[in-house]
Enzyme design. Structure first.
Site, mmCIF file in Angstrom:
data_model
loop_
_atom_site.group_PDB
_atom_site.id
_atom_site.type_symbol
_atom_site.label_atom_id
_atom_site.label_comp_id
_atom_site.label_asym_id
_atom_site.label_seq_id
_atom_site.Cartn_x
_atom_site.Cartn_y
_atom_site.Cartn_z
ATOM 1 N N ASN A 67 0.803 -1.231 0.000
ATOM 2 C CA ASN A 67 0.000 0.000 0.000
ATOM 3 C C ASN A 67 0.834 1.279 0.000
ATOM 4 O O ASN A 67 0.462 2.277 -0.604
ATOM 5 C CB ASN A 67 -0.972 0.005 1.183
ATOM 6 C CG ASN A 67 -0.265 -0.048 2.527
ATOM 7 O OD1 ASN A 67 0.711 -0.768 2.703
ATOM 8 N ND2 ASN A 67 -0.757 0.714 3.490
ATOM 9 N N GLU A 165 4.022 -4.603 12.680
ATOM 10 C CA GLU A 165 3.080 -3.487 12.553
ATOM 11 C C GLU A 165 1.937 -3.976 11.684
ATOM 12 O O GLU A 165 2.110 -4.213 10.489
ATOM 13 C CB GLU A 165 3.774 -2.268 11.942
ATOM 14 C CG GLU A 165 2.992 -0.983 12.111
ATOM 15 C CD GLU A 165 1.967 -0.755 11.013
ATOM 16 O OE1 GLU A 165 0.759 -0.931 11.314
ATOM 17 O OE2 GLU A 165 2.351 -0.435 9.892
ATOM 18 N N CYS A 199 -3.095 1.614 6.858
ATOM 19 C CA CYS A 199 -3.468 0.977 8.121
ATOM 20 C C CYS A 199 -3.984 1.984 9.137
ATOM 21 O O CYS A 199 -4.694 1.613 10.078
ATOM 22 C CB CYS A 199 -2.294 0.196 8.697
ATOM 23 S SG CYS A 199 -0.825 1.217 9.019
ATOM 24 N N GLU A 380 8.370 1.276 16.582
ATOM 25 C CA GLU A 380 9.460 1.781 15.763
ATOM 26 C C GLU A 380 9.451 3.302 15.833
ATOM 27 O O GLU A 380 8.423 3.919 16.104
ATOM 28 C CB GLU A 380 9.332 1.270 14.323
ATOM 29 C CG GLU A 380 9.481 -0.244 14.242
ATOM 30 C CD GLU A 380 9.352 -0.796 12.835
ATOM 31 O OE1 GLU A 380 9.020 -0.022 11.919
ATOM 32 O OE2 GLU A 380 9.577 -2.002 12.650
#
Length: 399
Positions: A67, A165, A199, A380
């Site tokens: 994406n 993630e 996301c 992160e």
């Protein structure tokens, strides 16, 4: 710029988000690595000094999604090599050209051979080989929760370090004192940017009942202004979805919502989609707004990952916190209110790794990024990436 069209994203989004952020990723981590400090303590009674040192982990396995193929791949590569590691990266097979072209640029920039290595292929073959390899001590992965479960299982025998993630079912909570002139256009953007294939996109919008009708009217009107079509057209807001299969999956959610009694206020199945002749076989979908949907509906519980968002009313602060937390995910949330005390109170109680108030997608790379619950493991960012991509050692000197 043609390589961005493989994913269907608009040229405008590529120019304003993907490319600038990819550049910023390298510049940020090249600078931040210079400013980390180690720890030191003294034990005078024992005549000892303790300090820590950090060293590269070795080979970093990096698996990135389709994406945001440049944005997210550089988000992993930059800190990994800044910390002194070599990299084996596995980009999505659906956007591999982006990674290939990035490698050409890294070579031109003078990155030594063997520092950044890219393997192409599918997840079950190339990805699994990377995850299972005994000489790759860590995996940084961005993608679906289901794939992350597989990575966790396959890496377990090697006790690998993982940063995962994953997906989100992100709520926006809009209180009756919100500034709708800012809230409405920002929430439209947070719902439909990059075709909703981020996301962090908003897919559940909770609006306090006193302003529900007004918000809905203005939100639908604003969503209808977003133009869908040829990604190379600078006036287009919504490009194509990644694949035919994904488009059908997203459409299925809309059909399920209708079957459950929800109302589609605009978009899929309601408004005509007019496309240029050269794009009529593409995987396009209008921004779609669904109302009168129940919290237990799959549209409110599962990650759709497309240009679809649900809008529902709420009455009290306590109620909306409970409902916003009532999913398995916990990646991001937004809160809209002019009451500073309420903003802090709600943000602390939301089960989300990131909470934006009166804004969306404002990022400081110094701070942790990651989710709670099924939205991931680990964080992160400047300090967190430094700790993830290095091994720490405590050294004691007796004098």
């Amino acid at each position: 710029m043609f390589f961005f069209f493989v994913s269907g994203k608009t040229i405008t989004f590529a120019r304003t988000v993907d490319i600038p952020r990819a550049v910023h990723n390298f510049r940020f981590f090249a600078s931040s690595i210079l400013h980390h400090v180690t720890e030191c303590t003294e034990m005078p009674a024992m005549g000892c000094v303790h300090y820590t040192s950090r060293a590269p982990v070795g080979v970093a396995g990096l698996i990135s999604p389709w994406n945001l193929p440049l944005y997210l791949l550089t988000w992993k590569i930059a800190p990994a090599i800044a910390c002194g590691n070599t990299v084996v990266a596995k980009p999505s097979e659906m956007t591999s050209v982006t990674a290939w072209m990035m490698c050409k640029l890294l070579e031109k920039a003078g990155v030594p051979p063997g520092v950044v290595n890219v393997v192409f292929g599918t997840g079950p073959r190339a990805g699994e080989a990377l995850v299972c390899h005994p000489d790759v001590p860590l995996i940084s992965f961005t993608g679906s929760t289901r794939t992350a479960q597989r990575i966790t299982e396959r890496s377990a025998p090697h006790c690998k370090r993982l940063s995962l993630e994953l997906g989100g079912k992100n709520p926006a909570i809009i209180f009756d004192d919100a500034d709708l002139s800012q809230c409405v256009p920002t929430t439209v953007r947070s719902s439909f940017a990059n075709q909703g294939e981020i996301c962090l996109c908003t897919s559940r919008i909770f609006v306090q009942r006193g302003i529900y009708s007004e918000f809905l009217k203005r939100f639908v009107a604003e969503a209808k202004k977003w133009k869908t079509g040829n990604p190379s057209d600078l006036t287009i807001d919504v490009g194509a979805l990644i694949s035919k299969e994904h488009l059908e999956k997203v459409r299925t959610y809309v059909k399920k919502a209708q079957a459950e009694g929800a109302r589609v206020l605009c978009g899929e199945g309601v408004d005509p989609l007019a496309l240029p002749p050269g794009n009529q076989k593409g995987y396009f979908m209008l921004p779609t707004v669904i109302a009168e949907v129940k919290d237990e509906s799959c549209c409110m519980q599962e990650e759709i990952f497309g240009p679809v968002t649900c809008v529902v009313p709420f009455d009290t602060e306590e109620e909306v916190i409970r409902r916003a937390n009532g999913v398995k995910y916990g990646l991001a949330a937004t809160v809209w209110s002019g009451n500073v005390g309420r903003v802090h109170r709600v943000a602390h109680r939301l089960q989300s790794g990131l909470v934006w108030t009166n804004c969306w997608l404002v990022r400081d790379l110094n701070l942790p990024f990651g989710g709670m619950k099924a939205s991931g493991i680990g964080r992160e960012g400047a300090k967190d990436s430094y700790e993830f991509f290095t091994e720490v050692k405590t050294i004691t000197i007796k004098h």
